[in-house]
Design a protein around this motif. Structure first.
Motif, mmCIF file in Angstrom:
data_model
loop_
_atom_site.group_PDB
_atom_site.id
_atom_site.type_symbol
_atom_site.label_atom_id
_atom_site.label_comp_id
_atom_site.label_asym_id
_atom_site.label_seq_id
_atom_site.Cartn_x
_atom_site.Cartn_y
_atom_site.Cartn_z
ATOM 1 N N UNK A 122 0.824 -1.211 0.000
ATOM 2 C CA UNK A 122 0.000 0.000 0.000
ATOM 3 C C UNK A 122 0.863 1.270 0.000
ATOM 4 N N UNK A 123 1.893 1.277 0.811
ATOM 5 C CA UNK A 123 2.783 2.429 0.857
ATOM 6 C C UNK A 123 3.482 2.609 -0.490
ATOM 7 N N UNK A 124 3.978 1.535 -1.073
ATOM 8 C CA UNK A 124 4.651 1.604 -2.370
ATOM 9 C C UNK A 124 3.695 2.119 -3.446
ATOM 10 N N UNK A 125 2.467 1.588 -3.465
ATOM 11 C CA UNK A 125 1.494 1.994 -4.482
ATOM 12 C C UNK A 125 1.068 3.456 -4.332
ATOM 13 N N UNK A 126 1.129 3.984 -3.143
ATOM 14 C CA UNK A 126 0.758 5.389 -2.967
ATOM 15 C C UNK A 126 1.940 6.326 -3.227
ATOM 16 N N UNK A 127 3.148 5.928 -2.941
ATOM 17 C CA UNK A 127 4.305 6.799 -3.115
ATOM 18 C C UNK A 127 4.890 6.758 -4.531
ATOM 19 N N UNK A 128 4.863 5.618 -5.191
ATOM 20 C CA UNK A 128 5.494 5.487 -6.501
ATOM 21 C C UNK A 128 4.915 6.455 -7.543
ATOM 22 N N UNK A 129 3.572 6.581 -7.665
ATOM 23 C CA UNK A 129 3.057 7.556 -8.648
ATOM 24 C C UNK A 129 3.507 8.993 -8.363
ATOM 25 N N UNK A 130 3.576 9.374 -7.092
ATOM 26 C CA UNK A 130 4.024 10.731 -6.754
ATOM 27 C C UNK A 130 5.481 10.930 -7.150
ATOM 28 N N UNK A 131 6.297 9.942 -6.906
ATOM 29 C CA UNK A 131 7.709 10.020 -7.280
ATOM 30 C C UNK A 131 7.836 10.081 -8.805
ATOM 31 N N UNK A 132 7.039 9.296 -9.499
ATOM 32 C CA UNK A 132 7.079 9.279 -10.960
ATOM 33 C C UNK A 132 6.641 10.630 -11.536
ATOM 34 N N UNK A 133 5.564 11.221 -10.990
ATOM 35 C CA UNK A 133 5.107 12.528 -11.457
ATOM 36 C C UNK A 133 6.158 13.592 -11.202
ATOM 37 N N UNK A 134 6.794 13.533 -10.063
ATOM 38 C CA UNK A 134 7.849 14.489 -9.740
ATOM 39 C C UNK A 134 9.002 14.359 -10.728
ATOM 40 N N UNK A 135 9.352 13.140 -11.063
ATOM 41 C CA UNK A 135 10.422 12.895 -12.027
ATOM 42 C C UNK A 135 10.043 13.435 -13.404
ATOM 43 N N UNK A 136 8.800 13.190 -13.828
ATOM 44 C CA UNK A 136 8.335 13.693 -15.121
ATOM 45 C C UNK A 136 8.355 15.221 -15.150
ATOM 46 N N UNK A 137 7.937 15.846 -14.050
ATOM 47 C CA UNK A 137 7.938 17.309 -13.979
ATOM 48 C C UNK A 137 9.353 17.851 -14.098
ATOM 49 N N UNK A 138 10.306 17.191 -13.485
ATOM 50 C CA UNK A 138 11.700 17.637 -13.567
ATOM 51 C C UNK A 138 12.229 17.510 -14.999
ATOM 52 N N UNK A 139 11.871 16.437 -15.687
ATOM 53 C CA UNK A 139 12.308 16.246 -17.073
ATOM 54 C C UNK A 139 11.714 17.336 -17.968
ATOM 55 N N UNK A 140 10.424 17.646 -17.780
ATOM 56 C CA UNK A 140 9.774 18.690 -18.573
ATOM 57 C C UNK A 140 10.405 20.046 -18.286
#
Length: 170
Positions: free
Chosen positions: A20-38
């Motif tokens: 549950x913790x992994x499933x809730x944190x991973x999308x946030x980390x992924x979005x943050x990474x995408x925002x940094x790339x953009x």
């Protein structure tokens, strides 16, 4: 036996909680990474883009009287802006143009959004088919009448935020 069952339940609960913790944190980390790339891509684009207003003039003769230099029957101001960066600038109709007397300038709309009212601006490329590096964009501001003599402010801003500004005298 009781300890084994309790331990098994604790292991199962720990695994479920971890998932549950992994499933809730991973999308946030992924979005943050995408925002940094953009953001990096936009910053890179801005660093490679540069413009310079190289000249501006109105349709006035040497004595300061209006003359219709291009034969359209309207008073025009011409602004030549050079792409001095290392990347192509696209979306010319989305360029922001500010023009007016010193301390009283306004945004001039592009012909496509002016709705037929004056002033508006049009653009043409002088030495290329796209606004590539070293190409010069001629911006023509069309007015319904002549402008008063004085000092005028010009600011050109590309769609990615790169800008240049000058003052010109009429």
């Amino acid at each position: 036996m009781d300890k084994t069952i309790v331990t098994a339940f604790m292991v199962i609960i720990s695994v479920v909680a971890s998932v549950l913790v992994f499933n809730s944190l991973y999308p946030a980390i992924q979005q943050s990474s995408d925002a940094m790339v953009i953001m990096k891509s936009r910053l890179d684009d801005r660093m490679k883009s540069q413009i310079e207003i190289v000249h501006a003039s109105g349709e006035l003769n040497s004595s300061g009287s209006w003359q219709d230099a291009n034969g359209d029957g309207r008073f025009n101001v011409f602004i030549w802006t050079k792409n001095i960066g290392s990347s192509r600038i696209s979306g010319l109709d989305r360029v922001d143009l500010f023009f007016g007397p010193e301390g009283d300038f306004t945004r001039i709309p592009h012909e496509s959004t002016a709705g037929g009212s004056y002033p508006y601006w049009t653009a043409s490329l002088e030495n290329d088919t796209n606004w590539n590096p070293t190409a010069t964009l001629q911006i023509t501001i069309h007015f319904s009448g002549t402008l008063a003599s004085g000092r005028y402010f010009i600011k050109v801003i590309t769609p990615n935020g790169v800008e240049d500004q000058i003052f010109m005298g009429l």
